[in-house]
Every structure is written in structure tokens, then in C-alpha cells.
Design a protein around this motif. Sequence first.
Motif, mmCIF file in Angstrom:
data_model
loop_
_atom_site.group_PDB
_atom_site.id
_atom_site.type_symbol
_atom_site.label_atom_id
_atom_site.label_comp_id
_atom_site.label_asym_id
_atom_site.label_seq_id
_atom_site.Cartn_x
_atom_site.Cartn_y
_atom_site.Cartn_z
ATOM 1 N N SER A 183 0.831 -1.208 0.000
ATOM 2 C CA SER A 183 0.000 0.000 0.000
ATOM 3 C C SER A 183 0.857 1.245 0.000
ATOM 4 N N LEU A 184 1.874 1.234 0.856
ATOM 5 C CA LEU A 184 2.731 2.418 0.938
ATOM 6 C C LEU A 184 3.445 2.622 -0.388
ATOM 7 N N MET A 185 3.872 1.516 -1.010
ATOM 8 C CA MET A 185 4.570 1.628 -2.280
ATOM 9 C C MET A 185 3.642 2.205 -3.343
ATOM 10 N N TYR A 186 2.377 1.773 -3.309
ATOM 11 C CA TYR A 186 1.395 2.326 -4.240
ATOM 12 C C TYR A 186 1.247 3.829 -4.006
ATOM 13 N N GLY A 187 1.157 4.208 -2.733
ATOM 14 C CA GLY A 187 1.055 5.627 -2.424
ATOM 15 C C GLY A 187 2.262 6.402 -2.913
ATOM 16 N N LEU A 188 3.451 5.811 -2.777
ATOM 17 C CA LEU A 188 4.657 6.509 -3.216
ATOM 18 C C LEU A 188 4.682 6.634 -4.738
ATOM 19 N N LEU A 189 4.161 5.604 -5.421
ATOM 20 C CA LEU A 189 4.112 5.697 -6.885
ATOM 21 C C LEU A 189 3.131 6.778 -7.323
ATOM 22 N N ARG A 190 1.993 6.876 -6.604
ATOM 23 C CA ARG A 190 1.044 7.962 -6.914
ATOM 24 C C ARG A 190 1.696 9.314 -6.628
ATOM 25 N N LEU A 191 2.510 9.369 -5.601
ATOM 26 C CA LEU A 191 3.212 10.617 -5.309
ATOM 27 C C LEU A 191 4.162 10.962 -6.451
ATOM 28 N N GLN A 192 4.818 9.936 -6.998
ATOM 29 C CA GLN A 192 5.717 10.198 -8.125
ATOM 30 C C GLN A 192 4.945 10.782 -9.305
ATOM 31 N N ASP A 193 3.729 10.247 -9.556
ATOM 32 C CA ASP A 193 2.902 10.824 -10.621
ATOM 33 C C ASP A 193 2.627 12.295 -10.356
ATOM 34 N N GLN A 194 2.348 12.574 -9.065
ATOM 35 C CA GLN A 194 2.025 13.948 -8.690
ATOM 36 C C GLN A 194 3.245 14.850 -8.885
ATOM 37 N N VAL A 195 4.403 14.343 -8.522
ATOM 38 C CA VAL A 195 5.616 15.144 -8.659
ATOM 39 C C VAL A 195 5.920 15.382 -10.132
ATOM 40 N N ALA A 196 5.575 14.417 -10.979
ATOM 41 C CA ALA A 196 5.842 14.586 -12.405
ATOM 42 C C ALA A 196 5.022 15.720 -12.988
ATOM 43 N N GLU A 197 3.920 16.079 -12.353
ATOM 44 C CA GLU A 197 3.086 17.193 -12.811
ATOM 45 C C GLU A 197 3.404 18.490 -12.091
ATOM 46 N N PHE A 198 4.457 18.466 -11.327
ATOM 47 C CA PHE A 198 4.813 19.599 -10.466
ATOM 48 C C PHE A 198 5.156 20.825 -11.297
ATOM 49 N N GLN A 199 4.712 22.013 -10.816
ATOM 50 C CA GLN A 199 4.987 23.220 -11.580
ATOM 51 C C GLN A 199 5.582 24.305 -10.722
ATOM 52 N N LYS A 200 6.695 24.825 -11.189
ATOM 53 C CA LYS A 200 7.357 26.014 -10.643
ATOM 54 C C LYS A 200 7.636 25.929 -9.160
ATOM 55 N N SER A 201 6.658 26.185 -8.351
ATOM 56 C CA SER A 201 6.924 26.272 -6.919
ATOM 57 C C SER A 201 6.064 25.266 -6.188
ATOM 58 N N GLY A 202 6.677 24.591 -5.252
ATOM 59 C CA GLY A 202 5.957 23.572 -4.507
ATOM 60 C C GLY A 202 5.172 24.128 -3.347
ATOM 61 N N ARG A 203 5.109 25.436 -3.276
ATOM 62 C CA ARG A 203 4.449 25.995 -2.099
ATOM 63 C C ARG A 203 2.952 25.782 -2.160
ATOM 64 N N LYS A 204 2.421 25.383 -1.043
ATOM 65 C CA LYS A 204 0.985 25.204 -0.935
ATOM 66 C C LYS A 204 0.505 26.097 0.199
ATOM 67 N N PRO A 205 -0.767 26.445 0.195
ATOM 68 C CA PRO A 205 -1.244 27.254 1.318
ATOM 69 C C PRO A 205 -1.103 26.477 2.617
ATOM 70 N N PRO A 206 -0.873 27.186 3.702
ATOM 71 C CA PRO A 206 -0.748 26.479 4.987
ATOM 72 C C PRO A 206 -2.051 25.776 5.336
ATOM 73 N N PRO A 207 -1.993 24.735 6.167
ATOM 74 C CA PRO A 207 -3.207 24.001 6.497
ATOM 75 C C PRO A 207 -4.202 24.884 7.229
ATOM 76 N N ALA A 208 -5.473 24.606 6.996
ATOM 77 C CA ALA A 208 -6.524 25.410 7.620
ATOM 78 C C ALA A 208 -6.440 25.268 9.134
ATOM 79 N N PRO A 209 -6.642 26.357 9.843
ATOM 80 C CA PRO A 209 -6.580 26.245 11.309
ATOM 81 C C PRO A 209 -7.658 25.309 11.822
ATOM 82 N N GLU A 210 -7.365 24.721 12.947
ATOM 83 C CA GLU A 210 -8.260 23.707 13.497
ATOM 84 C C GLU A 210 -9.593 24.327 13.879
ATOM 85 N N ASP A 211 -10.667 23.661 13.477
ATOM 86 C CA ASP A 211 -11.992 24.210 13.809
ATOM 87 C C ASP A 211 -12.410 23.814 15.213
#
Lengths: 211, 150
Positions: A183-211
Motif C-alpha cells: 500500500s505504501l509503495m502504491y502511495g509513493l508511486l502515486r506521489l511520483q505521478d504527482q511530482v511529475a506534474e509539479f509546476q514552478k513552486s511547490g508551495r501550498k497554502p498552509p493548512p486550515a486552522p483547526e476548527d
Amino acid sequence: MEVKGPVPQVPAPVWGDIKDLQEWEKYHQIRPEGDQSSNTLAALADAIHHMPGGWILVTSTEKIFNWARSSSIWPVTFGLACCAIEMMATFASRFDVERFGMVPWASPRHSDLMIVSGTVTIKMAPMLKRIYDQMPDPKWVVSMGSCANSGGPFRHGYHVVKGVDRVVPVDVYVPGCPPTPDSLMYGLLRLQDQVAEFQKSGRKPPPAPED
Amino acid sequence: MNPTDAVSLLREKFGVEPVVEGAIVNVTLPPDRWREAAAAAKSELGCRYFNWLSAVDWKTDGLDVLCRVENLDRGLVVFLRTRLPLADLRCASLVPIYRGADWMERECFDMFGVVFDGHPDLRRILLPNDWEGHPLRKDYAIDTPHAPYR
């Protein structure tokens, strides 16, 4: 094109009485202006992109960069609970993610990926955030197992963070308690797919504060 | 020292009626004789092994502090129990008698808020220092806010 830096969201440190750590926090907190060097690179790439025929150069360069990124993801050696045992099995010779270019690396400063393997307690969350902050951009996070995804069986307890996405942004969630190495290996392979589509900056908005 | 001797000794010394279950002698004490009873268990019953100390929350009826000490040579187990009123959660510390009680009492303070008088270093042991409340108490709300993550 304007690339915006991350919005600093730094609440008061929990190390109230430890002066050195407070100073450390103050020195190492996220700079509001963002990473200047990557901003310059992004602006340069953007300028080339708008020159006649420049897009061929830019897109192919990005593809090469992403190929390099996705085929040399170094996860930081960071295990929290029983999921870490399965993570070690994934790194070991039987499953061997090193053939995908993933070398478990014992320093967050050289790593691209953090596999949150296990239960994150409220006491541990600041350390996890600190390790995440020490990793250079671009960086990714895999949340491994029920506990890291949502708190798991400890969700209704008093001391567990109800999902690690309340502390750091997560890219891939691997379900299971604990997930098998497959399962973890599958997840890592999906992550590789995601990284292959990576653009310019890896910055993402910070996580939403806890409700 | 068998359980019967232990029962008669505790009865004449503390005026309580211990209940014997096999090799276990259950003693319920008033809080002010807590340390005295532990000292007697160690010196006179030979219970040199401190097994554990914890508490039970009985909501409005107060809070029980429990302690299990053993005589490993004779297989004798003395189970001490005292009831603290909710208004005054103070108990004598057993650290002067059993050094192993140190961390157990800190944990009991951390989780239940029992204050152990005479403890050399009574502070939280498991939870962060800025934690609010004592989570194993029945009146602790699960959604009690905690300090931010950093």
C-alpha cells in the motif's frame, strides 16, 4: 507573473520557558518575502516562456526537472509508531523502494519527502512541524496509516492530533492500520505521478486552522 | 509473614478491616494514615517492592488513590487504597518511603490532578507543561482546547 510567498502563520511558540529555543524559532521562522532565489528563477522561466518559441525550451526543461525530482525522492528517516515498521520494510530489500530512487535519508535538510508514519500526538506535533520546516522546498508529505490520516482509533482520545493535515499539508494519504508495504509503495508511486506534474513552486497554502 | 498475620497487624495498628483475596491484602485507609501505612507495609510486612500507584475517579464521591506493594520473598501483596474528597485532592507522598513512587506520583498528578504533599519534584511527566486540565478525570472534556502546534 508574480509568485507569492507563503503566508507566515506562526502562533506563539509552546516552548514558553526555553529561551534558546525561542530565539531559534524566531531566527528560523518562515520569511514573509518567500524564497527569493526561486522567485527569480520563476520570473526568468516566465520571461523565456513568453519569447517566441521559448515555451518549447521551458516546458521541456520543466519536464526534465520533474523527471529528476520524481525519480529521486528522498524520504526523511522519520518514524513515529507501528507504521514505521512497515515503512522500514518498504525501504528494506524485499520491497526496495530504492529502485524508484527513494533513499531514506537521515537529515531533513537533504530530503524531499516526509512520510508521517504513525500517531501524531499533540506533544509531538511541534517537532513534526519543525522537521517539515527544516526540509528545503520543494517538499512533499505522505500521511501513512489511519492515525496520521484522521487520528485513527485514538481520534476520540485527548492527546492525538486528528489528522496530520492539521499540522502540515499532505499530498498523499495511504489508508490502512498499518498499511502494508504494498500500500505504501502504491502511495509513493502515486506521489511520483504527482511530482511529475509539479509546476514552478511547490508551495501550498498552509493548512486550515483547526476548527 | 502470611496474609493472616498481615491482616492482624494492620488491624491492630490502624483500626481498619483488611479484606484478603488469596495472597492479596486489601486495605482501605483514611488519607491521613496513608504514608504511615506504607511505612508499616515496608518495614513490618517486608513489602520492599513498590509495584504501582494510580487513582480512580468516582465523580462526586471523590477520588481513590491506589497503591500496590509486594513482599516478593513471601508472595504477599498489600493493596493500599484511600479516598480523597473532591474538595481537597491532597495526599501524602510515598517518595520518602519508596523512591519508585516518584514517577508514579508525577503521572498521577499529571492525569488526575492529585497533589502529593512531600513529593520532591511534582510536575507533569507525560503531557506538555502548558497543558490545561487533567485528562483522565471524568469531568475532562475531550474537546478542551490545547496549545497551538508550534
